[in-house]
Design an enzyme around this catalytic site. Structure first.
Site, PDB file in Angstrom:
ATOM      1  N   CYS A  20      65.254  64.645  18.658  1.00  0.00           N
ATOM      2  CA  CYS A  20      65.663  63.309  18.196  1.00  0.00           C
ATOM      3  C   CYS A  20      66.221  63.482  16.788  1.00  0.00           C
ATOM      4  CB  CYS A  20      64.485  62.340  18.202  1.00  0.00           C
ATOM      5  SG  CYS A  20      63.550  62.316  19.753  1.00  0.00           S
TER       6      CYS A  20
ATOM      7  N   GLY B  23      68.955  62.533  14.759  1.00  0.00           N
ATOM      8  CA  GLY B  23      69.597  61.683  13.761  1.00  0.00           C
ATOM      9  C   GLY B  23      68.663  61.265  12.652  1.00  0.00           C
TER      10      GLY B  23
ATOM     11  N   GLY C  80      69.915  63.851  10.793  1.00  0.00           N
ATOM     12  CA  GLY C  80      70.272  65.259  10.692  1.00  0.00           C
ATOM     13  C   GLY C  80      69.712  66.025   9.507  1.00  0.00           C
ATOM     14  N   GLY C  81      68.948  65.399   8.648  1.00  0.00           N
ATOM     15  CA  GLY C  81      68.410  66.113   7.499  1.00  0.00           C
ATOM     16  C   GLY C  81      67.493  67.260   7.891  1.00  0.00           C
ATOM     17  N   LYS C  82      66.559  66.994   8.802  1.00  0.00           N
ATOM     18  CA  LYS C  82      65.655  68.057   9.259  1.00  0.00           C
ATOM     19  C   LYS C  82      66.430  69.089  10.070  1.00  0.00           C
ATOM     20  CE  LYS C  82      61.639  64.952   9.443  1.00  0.00           C
ATOM     21  NZ  LYS C  82      62.383  63.678   9.311  1.00  0.00           N
TER      22      LYS C  82
ATOM     23  N   GLU D 195      70.864  63.780  19.883  1.00  0.00           N
ATOM     24  CA  GLU D 195      70.736  62.424  19.345  1.00  0.00           C
ATOM     25  C   GLU D 195      71.427  61.466  20.300  1.00  0.00           C
ATOM     26  OE1 GLU D 195      70.041  59.068  17.941  1.00  0.00           O
ATOM     27  OE2 GLU D 195      69.101  60.747  16.902  1.00  0.00           O
TER      28      GLU D 195
ATOM     29  N   CYS E  26      57.469  59.174  11.037  1.00  0.00           N
ATOM     30  CA  CYS E  26      57.422  58.623   9.678  1.00  0.00           C
ATOM     31  C   CYS E  26      56.627  57.323   9.735  1.00  0.00           C
ATOM     32  CB  CYS E  26      58.828  58.382   9.137  1.00  0.00           C
ATOM     33  SG  CYS E  26      58.818  57.910   7.393  1.00  0.00           S
TER      34      CYS E  26
END
Length: 482
Positions: A289, A291, A293-295, A314, A411
């Site tokens: 999952c 989006g 995209g930072g991780k 995504e 989160c």
């Protein structure tokens, strides 16, 4: 000045000053300080169009040519107003002598902005009142501006603490009192209390609520192998960019995306997937999952160094585009797919050695960064999300190779989205074991982290804004036995 509690005349509606040509005449143009105008426009977009302030505000600041103190002011006014909107509505209702539902939305948004300046900043009273009245005149007409002027002068007649005492006086429960005083819906108060109680730390509730209402430090990540961290004790976190709410755009541009904004909690949970066991060359990894995209970018940089490969998925096309932009700075071939994660995992049984399931969730762990989120979600959203989370996690373990490792991340500290999801999936699978995520986080962070064991004895870890200075990220590390 209106006496506190005196009912202002007018009703907050456009052209409410009178009848005929005088009432219909457009207001004379009035100057509004640019930072306040930007903040108001962002608040209006959030209220009227369900926009996301953290996505909209940086562009609005650039378009207005704001920099330095003006950019910082616009950020504080927009985010601070949105965070405290529930408490400010209660104050406005008392000062106006009517429910906020009976005030025109543009007028209400301007009043919220004005109340924030009066009660939570060092802005001079006359500036806060005059600028807000001018905003109302431009947005809703001079009749509404008279109403706004009366409300704001009533608000200015009491201190912030006096207003908090006033709005909590009739609270029907301790949770309602906390919600009004700390600007959190009651259902979130209760969810936080249960999550803290699972660690034996229920007494930290008010510290958590305060942390949610504080502007977070902007933290950057230096992609491993592609950029150098500023602090060798925190190998990937480039910490403390300037002041809270600052704009790190120049640093990101200078490093061509190899240094980027990312909360340190998000960095740690991604790095835990890599650091939990040695990487063998040729491994295949999946960010299910992905989006925005930072991780994914952090994992891609780690995979590049270790000789592994990464796929990213995504389901939302626009967010898939953000993933492609995020990984563009990493000189590796990352395939970005656009499928329902449950379907993709079912099509690839046993294929991946490491999988990140950063599941869609309520986002209650990032309320300090997404100020309007607390007012958008409801307790009724949780069961549907929890069901989806269980399905994604269950599908992901089927796509995991024997001996492979999975990180389940949200989160959110809500127990229904965290421990309950993991326990449900583990209960039905004899081929899975949960690792001690707390020890792994301590190892990858290279610094002490206060992570008490849950009363349940499980191995998951929960980060907290008030305790760790990160978003409230949950992490469970699961290995497939084989």
């Amino acid at each position: 000045m209106s006496a506190p509690g005196r009912r202002p005349s007018g009703n907050g509606r456009a052209n409410s000053a009178g009848r005929g040509s005088q009432a219909s005449r457009p207001p004379r143009p009035r100057d509004v300080q640019p930072a306040r105008r930007v903040a108001f426009d962002v608040i209006r977009a959030v209220s009227s169009s369900d926009a996301y302030a953290n996505l909209l505000l940086p562009g609005a600041i650039r378009d207005a040519g704001l920099a330095g103190p003006d950019a910082a002011l616009a950020t504080e006014l927009a985010y601070g107003t949105l965070r405290q909107a529930g408490s400010y509505d209660a104050i406005i209702a008392l000062a106006a002598g009517r429910e906020v539902a009976h005030i025109d939305p543009p007028v209400l948004d301007a009043l919220r902005l004005g109340v924030h300046q009066l009660l939570a900043t060092r802005v001079a009273t006359h500036a806060a009142v005059n600028e807000t009245v001018n905003l109302v005149a431009l947005a809703a007409g001079r009749g509404a501006s008279g109403f706004a002027n009366a409300v704001l002068r009533a608000v200015a007649g009491r201190t912030a603490e006096e207003w908090l005492d006033a709005i909590t006086a009739a609270a029907r429960s301790d949770d309602e009192r906390l919600g009004l005083r700390h600007a959190h819906p009651v259902w979130i108060i209760r969810a936080f209390r249960r999550a803290l109680a699972a660690e034996g730390r229920e007494d930290e509730l008010e510290a958590l609520l305060d942390a949610d209402n504080a502007a977070p430090e902007v933290t950057l990540v230096a992609l491993p192998g592609l950029a150098e961290p500023q602090d060798p004790r925190r190998p990937y976190a480039v910490t403390a960019f300037g002041s809270p709410g600052g704009d790190p755009g120049a640093i990101v541009a200078e490093h061509r995306g190899r240094v980027r904004v990312q909360d340190e909690g998000s960095q740690l949970v991604a790095l835990a997937l890599v650091g939990a066991q040695p990487v063998r060359p040729g491994e295949r990894w999946l960010d299910l999952c992905a989006g925005p995209g930072g991780k994914t970018a952090l994992l891609a940089a780690e995979a590049l160094r270790a000789g592994a490969s990464v796929d990213a998925n995504e389901v939302i096309p626009a967010r898939a585009g953000l993933v492609r932009r995020a990984v563009a700075a990493v000189p590796a071939d990352v395939e970005v797919l656009e499928q329902d994660g449950r379907e993709l995992a079912a099509e690839r049984p046993g294929r991946y050695d490491r999988i990140l399931v950063d599941a869609p969730c309520t986002g209650l762990g990032a309320l300090r960064r997404r100020p309007e989120a607390r007012w958008r979600k409801t307790a009724g959203d949780v069961p549907e999300l929890a069901a989806l989370q269980e399905q994604l996690l269950g599908a992901a373990v089927d796509a995991l190779a024997p001996g492979g490792l999975l990180a389940y991340v949200t989160c959110s500290p809500h127990l229904a989205e965290t421990a309950a999801v993991v326990s449900t999936v583990l209960r039905d699978r004899a081929d899975l074991e949960e690792l001690d995520a707390r020890e792994v986080l301590r190892a990858v962070s290279q610094s002490p982290i206060d992570l008490p064991a849950p009363a349940s004895g499980s191995g998951h870890a929960q980060l907290w804004p008030h305790r760790h200075g990160t978003d409230a990220m949950f992490l469970s590390l699961i290995r497939k036995i084989g």
